[in-house]
Design a protein around this motif. Structure first.
Motif, PDB file in Angstrom:
ATOM      1  N   ILE A  33      27.851   7.711  10.547  1.00 24.21           N
ATOM      2  CA  ILE A  33      27.833   9.154  10.315  1.00 24.21           C
ATOM      3  C   ILE A  33      29.001   9.782  11.083  1.00 24.21           C
ATOM      4  CG2 ILE A  33      26.455  11.256  10.621  1.00 24.21           C
ATOM      5  CD1 ILE A  33      23.977   9.317  10.372  1.00 24.21           C
ATOM      6  N   GLY A  82      19.141   9.363  18.156  1.00 24.57           N
ATOM      7  CA  GLY A  82      18.819  10.498  17.279  1.00 24.57           C
ATOM      8  C   GLY A  82      17.944  11.493  18.013  1.00 24.57           C
ATOM      9  N   GLU A 105      23.053  11.342  20.087  1.00 22.04           N
ATOM     10  CA  GLU A 105      22.796  12.293  18.992  1.00 22.04           C
ATOM     11  C   GLU A 105      24.134  12.577  18.322  1.00 22.04           C
ATOM     12  OE1 GLU A 105      20.361  13.837  17.076  1.00 22.04           O
ATOM     13  OE2 GLU A 105      22.233  14.453  16.166  1.00 22.04           O
ATOM     14  N   VAL A 106      24.261  12.120  17.091  1.00 20.92           N
ATOM     15  CA  VAL A 106      25.562  12.133  16.426  1.00 20.92           C
ATOM     16  C   VAL A 106      26.027  13.554  16.060  1.00 20.92           C
ATOM     17  CG1 VAL A 106      24.750  11.825  14.046  1.00 20.92           C
ATOM     18  CG2 VAL A 106      26.901  10.774  14.766  1.00 20.92           C
ATOM     19  N   ARG A 107      25.105  14.490  15.986  1.00 20.91           N
ATOM     20  CA  ARG A 107      25.532  15.867  15.663  1.00 20.91           C
ATOM     21  C   ARG A 107      25.868  16.599  16.959  1.00 20.91           C
ATOM     22  NH1 ARG A 107      21.154  17.768  11.329  1.00 20.91           N
ATOM     23  NH2 ARG A 107      22.475  19.604  11.129  1.00 20.91           N
ATOM     24  N   ASP A 132      27.819   7.860  16.724  1.00 22.22           N
ATOM     25  CA  ASP A 132      26.759   7.181  15.974  1.00 22.22           C
ATOM     26  C   ASP A 132      26.270   6.016  16.851  1.00 22.22           C
ATOM     27  OD1 ASP A 132      25.436   5.299  14.184  1.00 22.22           O
ATOM     28  OD2 ASP A 132      26.269   6.469  12.526  1.00 22.22           O
ATOM     29  N   ALA A 133      24.953   5.941  17.030  1.00 16.77           N
ATOM     30  CA  ALA A 133      24.386   4.900  17.896  1.00 16.77           C
ATOM     31  C   ALA A 133      24.776   3.503  17.433  1.00 16.77           C
ATOM     32  CB  ALA A 133      22.865   5.026  17.899  1.00 16.77           C
ATOM     33  N   LEU A 152      12.728   8.300  17.422  1.00 10.03           N
ATOM     34  CA  LEU A 152      11.632   9.199  17.079  1.00 10.03           C
ATOM     35  C   LEU A 152      11.992  10.038  15.863  1.00 10.03           C
ATOM     36  CD1 LEU A 152      10.818  10.244  20.770  1.00 10.03           C
ATOM     37  CD2 LEU A 152       9.809   8.396  19.412  1.00 10.03           C
ATOM     38  N   MET A 153      11.231   9.844  14.809  1.00  8.57           N
ATOM     39  CA  MET A 153      11.389  10.609  13.576  1.00  8.57           C
ATOM     40  C   MET A 153      12.812  10.469  13.006  1.00  8.57           C
ATOM     41  SD  MET A 153       8.369  11.539  14.235  1.00  8.57           S
ATOM     42  CE  MET A 153       7.717  12.740  13.118  1.00  8.57           C
ATOM     43  N   ASP A 155      15.975  10.033  10.552  1.00  9.24           N
ATOM     44  CA  ASP A 155      16.236  10.522   9.192  1.00  9.24           C
ATOM     45  C   ASP A 155      15.901   9.401   8.217  1.00  9.24           C
ATOM     46  OD1 ASP A 155      17.420  13.091   9.672  1.00  9.24           O
ATOM     47  OD2 ASP A 155      19.175  12.048  10.463  1.00  9.24           O
ATOM     48  N   ILE A 167      19.126   4.021   9.925  1.00  9.26           N
ATOM     49  CA  ILE A 167      19.358   3.406  11.225  1.00  9.26           C
ATOM     50  C   ILE A 167      18.871   1.956  11.257  1.00  9.26           C
ATOM     51  CG2 ILE A 167      17.206   4.238  12.332  1.00  9.26           C
ATOM     52  CD1 ILE A 167      20.525   4.477  14.073  1.00  9.26           C
ATOM     53  N   THR A 226       8.754  15.628  20.191  1.00 13.95           N
ATOM     54  CA  THR A 226      10.039  16.106  19.686  1.00 13.95           C
ATOM     55  C   THR A 226       9.780  17.339  18.824  1.00 13.95           C
ATOM     56  OG1 THR A 226       9.968  14.900  17.604  1.00 13.95           O
ATOM     57  CG2 THR A 226      10.849  13.700  19.504  1.00 13.95           C
ATOM     58  N   LEU A 227      10.861  18.011  18.444  1.00 12.61           N
ATOM     59  CA  LEU A 227      10.712  19.211  17.605  1.00 12.61           C
ATOM     60  C   LEU A 227      10.037  18.862  16.277  1.00 12.61           C
ATOM     61  CD1 LEU A 227      11.446  22.193  17.779  1.00 12.61           C
ATOM     62  CD2 LEU A 227      13.554  21.676  16.563  1.00 12.61           C
ATOM     63  N   ARG A 228      10.497  17.775  15.679  1.00 10.73           N
ATOM     64  CA  ARG A 228       9.918  17.335  14.400  1.00 10.73           C
ATOM     65  C   ARG A 228       8.427  16.994  14.570  1.00 10.73           C
ATOM     66  NH1 ARG A 228      10.636  17.296   8.822  1.00 10.73           N
ATOM     67  NH2 ARG A 228       8.892  16.065   8.146  1.00 10.73           N
TER      68      ARG A 228
HETATM   69  C1  LIG Z   1      15.141  13.862  11.643  1.00 13.70           C
HETATM   70  S1  LIG Z   1      16.114  14.231  13.024  1.00 13.70           S
HETATM   71  C2  LIG Z   1      14.941  14.020  14.343  1.00 13.70           C
HETATM   72  C3  LIG Z   1      15.400  14.596  15.636  1.00 13.70           C
HETATM   73  C4  LIG Z   1      14.389  14.421  16.785  1.00 13.70           C
HETATM   74  N1  LIG Z   1      14.246  13.021  17.135  1.00 13.70           N
HETATM   75  C5  LIG Z   1      13.068  15.012  16.390  1.00 13.70           C
HETATM   76  O1  LIG Z   1      12.113  14.238  16.190  1.00 13.70           O
HETATM   77  O2  LIG Z   1      12.965  16.253  16.294  1.00 13.70           O
HETATM   78  C6  LIG Z   1      17.114  12.770  13.209  1.00 13.70           C
HETATM   79  C7  LIG Z   1      18.248  12.972  14.168  1.00 13.70           C
HETATM   80  O3  LIG Z   1      18.932  11.730  14.337  1.00 13.70           O
HETATM   81  C8  LIG Z   1      20.325  11.962  14.332  1.00 13.70           C
HETATM   82  N2  LIG Z   1      20.935  10.693  13.888  1.00 13.70           N
HETATM   83  C9  LIG Z   1      20.806  10.144  12.670  1.00 13.70           C
HETATM   84  N3  LIG Z   1      21.429   8.963  12.604  1.00 13.70           N
HETATM   85  C10 LIG Z   1      21.986   8.772  13.829  1.00 13.70           C
HETATM   86  C11 LIG Z   1      22.783   7.745  14.402  1.00 13.70           C
HETATM   87  N4  LIG Z   1      23.119   6.689  13.658  1.00 13.70           N
HETATM   88  N5  LIG Z   1      23.183   7.847  15.676  1.00 13.70           N
HETATM   89  C12 LIG Z   1      22.836   8.935  16.418  1.00 13.70           C
HETATM   90  N6  LIG Z   1      22.093   9.961  15.932  1.00 13.70           N
HETATM   91  C13 LIG Z   1      21.668   9.879  14.660  1.00 13.70           C
HETATM   92  C14 LIG Z   1      20.522  13.118  13.402  1.00 13.70           C
HETATM   93  O4  LIG Z   1      21.714  13.813  13.646  1.00 13.70           O
HETATM   94  C15 LIG Z   1      19.283  13.961  13.676  1.00 13.70           C
HETATM   95  O5  LIG Z   1      19.527  14.928  14.671  1.00 13.70           O
END
Ligand SMILES: C[S@@+](CC[C@H](N)C(=O)[O-])C[C@H]1O[C@@H](n2cnc3c(N)ncnc32)[C@H](O)[C@@H]1O
Length: 261
Positions: A33, A82, A105-107, A132-133, A152-153, A155, A167, A226-228
């Motif tokens: 990403i 993430g 956290e990639v964002r 990206d992890a 946790l949660m 994508d 992932i 987590t928020l989700r």
């Molecule tokens: C669905 S959100 C969940 C965020 C948080 N864990 C929660 O439960 O509220 C997934 C997060 O993982 C991050 N993410 C996705 N793929 C990733 C990667 N390969 N490396 C690091 N972060 C990643 C996304 O940017 C996103 O913020």
């Protein structure tokens, strides 16, 4: 975060043939990403000057990399992959001052929120990275150095055309197995119905992982949601949890590994 807080499609679609093709290309950077930082010369978003606890491949100095490695290897270490805006990891780090944490956290926007929180709270046991992890961990984290990975949660990336971004793959499960200490734990939580089966198939196919052990949940019973996860609780959506321990066998003793699916 609003986009993530919608209920998704509900079922993870798998296109086997395409999946195997992208898995094969993942070690070379397929599906990363934001692109492959090893090939990207310019970054748009600023990061704080070293020695602030923020690491970015391709930009942070060698000295800073060594600082991060020292940080991860001089106390029990946990990594969240993430981490979103850090609801879980910031509180968890505050609760456990004797352990060291890395939030990946990639964002950038979310990574920056985590950085601001850790600064505001004066935490010295939490680093952040916006790589990206899947490129950061293999490149920087030493083998057998991590006590817990929290995912946790994640994508789900529902559609087959986005499978490369997921992932979990045999290759990345192998990376996690190698980076965990013997006896270390992989903690995965999701609200996507068939995701736990998908994860369990991949993880338990790896010779270094034991099968899911529900008793390990007790270790995280006081973790902040987590928020989700907060959204799931408020909306009555179930959260599925899986905990996998890494076998005591050490890969540093030349035991062959490799994901077999
Ligand atoms: C669905 S959100 C969940 C965020 C948080 N864990 C929660 O439960 O509220 C997934 C997060 O993982 C991050 N993410 C996705 N793929 C990733 C990667 N390969 N490396 C690091 N972060 C990643 C996304 O940017 C996103 O913020």
């Amino acid at each position: 975060m609003a986009r993530e807080l919608r209920r998704g499609r509900g079922v993870l679609e798998v296109d086997e043939a395409r999946l195997r093709e992208v898995w094969e290309k993942q070690p070379a950077g397929k599906g990363l990403i934001g692109g492959d930082p090893r090939r990207r010369p310019h970054w748009v978003h600023p990061i704080p000057p070293e020695p602030a606890p923020w690491f970015r491949l391709g930009q942070s100095s060698e000295e800073h990399r060594e600082r991060l490695v020292r940080f991860l290897t001089t106390a029990p270490a946990e990594i969240e992959i993430g981490a979103g805006s850090g609801h879980f990891i910031v509180d968890w780090a505050e609760k456990h001052p004797d352990r060291h944490f890395l939030a990946i956290e990639v964002r950038w926007k979310f990574a920056n929120k985590i950085y601001k929180k850790l600064t505001r709270r004066g935490l010295t046991n939490l680093w952040v990275s916006d790589n990206d992890a899947r490129v950061l961990i293999p490149e920087v984290v030493p083998d057998e150095s991590i006590d817990v990975f929290h995912i946790l949660m994640p994508d789900p990336w529902w559609r087959p055309k986005h499978q490369a971004k997921r992932i979990f793959s045999p290759w990345f499960v192998d990376v996690l197995a190698r980076k965990l200490k013997p006896g270390g734990i992989l903690r995965v939580e999701t609200d996507v119905e068939n995701y736990p089966q998908f994860v369990e198939t991949l993880v338990t196919a790896h010779p270094l992982f034991e099968s899911h052990d529900p008793e390990l949940e007790a270790l995280f019973s006081d973790a902040t949601l987590t928020l989700r996860q907060q959204w799931c609780v408020e909306h009555g959506v179930p959260i599925y949890k899986r905990f996998f321990r890494r076998r005591e066998t050490s890969i540093l003793n030349d035991v062959p590994t490799g994901a077999r699916v």
